[in-house]
Structure formats: structure tokens, C-alpha cells
Write a protein that holds these residues in place. Structure first.
Motif, PDB file in Angstrom:
ATOM      1  N   GLU A  18       3.457   1.352  -2.258  1.00 52.47           N
ATOM      2  CA  GLU A  18       2.356   1.724  -1.363  1.00 52.47           C
ATOM      3  C   GLU A  18       1.610   0.474  -0.899  1.00 52.47           C
ATOM      4  OE1 GLU A  18      -1.829   4.219  -1.526  1.00 52.47           O
ATOM      5  OE2 GLU A  18      -0.237   4.794  -2.908  1.00 52.47           O
ATOM      6  N   SER A  19       1.433  -0.480  -1.796  1.00 50.86           N
ATOM      7  CA  SER A  19       0.773  -1.738  -1.441  1.00 50.86           C
ATOM      8  C   SER A  19       1.559  -2.461  -0.348  1.00 50.86           C
ATOM      9  CB  SER A  19       0.652  -2.643  -2.673  1.00 50.86           C
ATOM     10  OG  SER A  19      -0.145  -2.048  -3.659  1.00 50.86           O
ATOM     11  N   LEU A  22       0.848  -0.743   2.866  1.00 54.35           N
ATOM     12  CA  LEU A  22      -0.498  -1.086   3.307  1.00 54.35           C
ATOM     13  C   LEU A  22      -0.514  -2.467   3.956  1.00 54.35           C
ATOM     14  CD1 LEU A  22      -3.638  -0.486   3.226  1.00 54.35           C
ATOM     15  CD2 LEU A  22      -3.602  -1.746   1.068  1.00 54.35           C
ATOM     16  N   TYR A  23       0.117  -3.447   3.302  1.00 55.87           N
ATOM     17  CA  TYR A  23       0.145  -4.802   3.857  1.00 55.87           C
ATOM     18  C   TYR A  23       0.947  -4.863   5.155  1.00 55.87           C
ATOM     19  CZ  TYR A  23      -2.221  -6.631  -0.221  1.00 55.87           C
ATOM     20  OH  TYR A  23      -3.145  -6.893  -1.201  1.00 55.87           O
ATOM     21  N   PRO A  75      -1.092   4.420   5.579  1.00 56.59           N
ATOM     22  CA  PRO A  75      -2.136   3.418   5.373  1.00 56.59           C
ATOM     23  C   PRO A  75      -3.125   3.380   6.539  1.00 56.59           C
ATOM     24  CG  PRO A  75      -0.156   2.358   6.161  1.00 56.59           C
ATOM     25  CD  PRO A  75       0.175   3.825   5.990  1.00 56.59           C
ATOM     26  N   LYS A  76      -4.284   2.844   6.255  1.00 60.68           N
ATOM     27  CA  LYS A  76      -5.288   2.610   7.294  1.00 60.68           C
ATOM     28  C   LYS A  76      -4.693   1.649   8.315  1.00 60.68           C
ATOM     29  CE  LYS A  76      -9.981   0.839   7.881  1.00 60.68           C
ATOM     30  NZ  LYS A  76     -11.178   0.313   7.214  1.00 60.68           N
ATOM     31  N   HIS A  92      -8.156  -3.539  -2.440  1.00 62.86           N
ATOM     32  CA  HIS A  92      -6.909  -2.931  -2.897  1.00 62.86           C
ATOM     33  C   HIS A  92      -6.355  -3.696  -4.104  1.00 62.86           C
ATOM     34  CE1 HIS A  92      -3.251  -0.568  -2.607  1.00 62.86           C
ATOM     35  NE2 HIS A  92      -2.591  -1.698  -2.829  1.00 62.86           N
TER      36      HIS A  92
END
Length: 168
Positions: A18-19, A22-23, A75-76, A92
Motif C-alpha cells: 500500500e505504501s 501511495l508513493y 491513495p490520495k 505515513h
């Protein structure tokens, strides 16, 4: 091995993926701003997070636990400015640190193989948080001066590609 602790590690494996997602969204945001250095820097973060997740997956498999992959939340995608995106990334990373410390705490005295394995991630998070903290300080110092942001962008673009760590 304690199944509950392995479940926590599996959950963290998913959070590492998930990270990366997000990145990737953060890299798209900075790419839209034509900040190639920030984009490269965030893309390197993507690679690191995938390496982290793969290390966890490999460890889980090595101890006979079948990893379970879960859906990754959207993700945003929009931020106020470059400072906002970097502060969001730092927040995060603090959550990643909290989760990893929890795994270590749960494994301590119960499953020393997991406790030993997770130590590398604890050390890695010190570096991650320090890097983001320093980057935030630099951005706050230059403010909205685009000339300075472009200098910083150029510096971030020089970051070497991450090497796969010897974990898992």
C-alpha cells in the motif's frame, strides 16, 4: 511460530505494498508539477517499499506461512502543494514505524525469529523518518520560492536507485 504474530507481519506486508501505491500517487502528483527530481525520488520510494514487502513475503514463506494479499485502498491523489505531499509521506512513514514497533513488541519473548527479522525494518524506519524530516525542513526554509524548489528538485533527482536489501 505464533500465528497471531505472523498475521501481523502479513498485514504489514500488505501495508508495505500500500505504501508503494501511495508513493506512486505522490510521484504522479509531483510529475504533474513538472518536478522531475521529486518524481524520481518518490519512484525510488516505490521501489524500496516493494523491496520491504517482498522481504516480508519471503520470510513468511520461509517459515511455512502462506502470505495473503489484500486489496489496496485508493491513495490520495491531490495535495495543496509540495510541502503537503512530503508532510503526508512523513505522516505515513510514522504509521509504518508504529506498526513495525508493534510487531516487534508482540514478537519479543514469543517468537524470536520474527523479532530478529523485524529489527532490520526498525533500523530502516529511523532512516526513513530522518530523511522526510530533513526534506520538510528544507522545503519549509525555501517556502514558495520556485527557484529554490527547482534547486532542491535537481538535488532529489540525483538520488541513486535503491538496491535490494539482504532481508527475507
Amino acid at each position: 511460530m505464533d500465528e497471531k504474530i505472523l498475521d501481523l507481519l502479513n498485514e504489514q506486508m500488505n501495508f508495505e505494498y500500500e505504501s508503494a501505491y501511495l508513493y506512486k500517487a505522490m510521484a504522479a502528483y509531483t510529475d504533474d508539477l513538472d518536478l522531475d527530481g521529486f518524481t524520481t525520488w518518490f519512484d525510488h520510494q516505490v521501489t524500496e517499499e516493494i523491496f520491504h514487502a517482498e522481504g516480508m513475503k519471503n520470510f513468511l514463506q520461509s517459515v511455512g506461512y502462506k502470505p495473503v494479499f489484500k486489496a489496496i485502498p485508493e491513495p490520495k491523489a491531490d495535495y495543496e502543494d509540495i510541502l503537503d505531499v512530503v508532510k503526508s509521506a512523513f505522516d505515513h512513514e510514522k504509521e509504518v514505524t508504529r506498526r513495525i514497533h508493534n510487531i516487534a513488541k508482540e514478537a519479543n519473548g514469543v517468537d524470536e525469529r520474527v523479532r530478529s527479522f523485524i529489527q532490520w525494518y526498525i533500523d530502516e524506519q529511523i532512516e526513513e523518518e530522518e530523511t522526510f524530516s530533513k526534506l520538510i525542513t528544507r522545503i519549509e526554509r525555501v517556502g514558495v520560492d520556485w527557484h529554490s524548489i527547482y534547486i532542491l528538485d535537481n538535488q532529489l533527482g540525483q538520488r541513486p536507485a535503491p538496491q535490494k536489501p539482504a532481508i527475507g
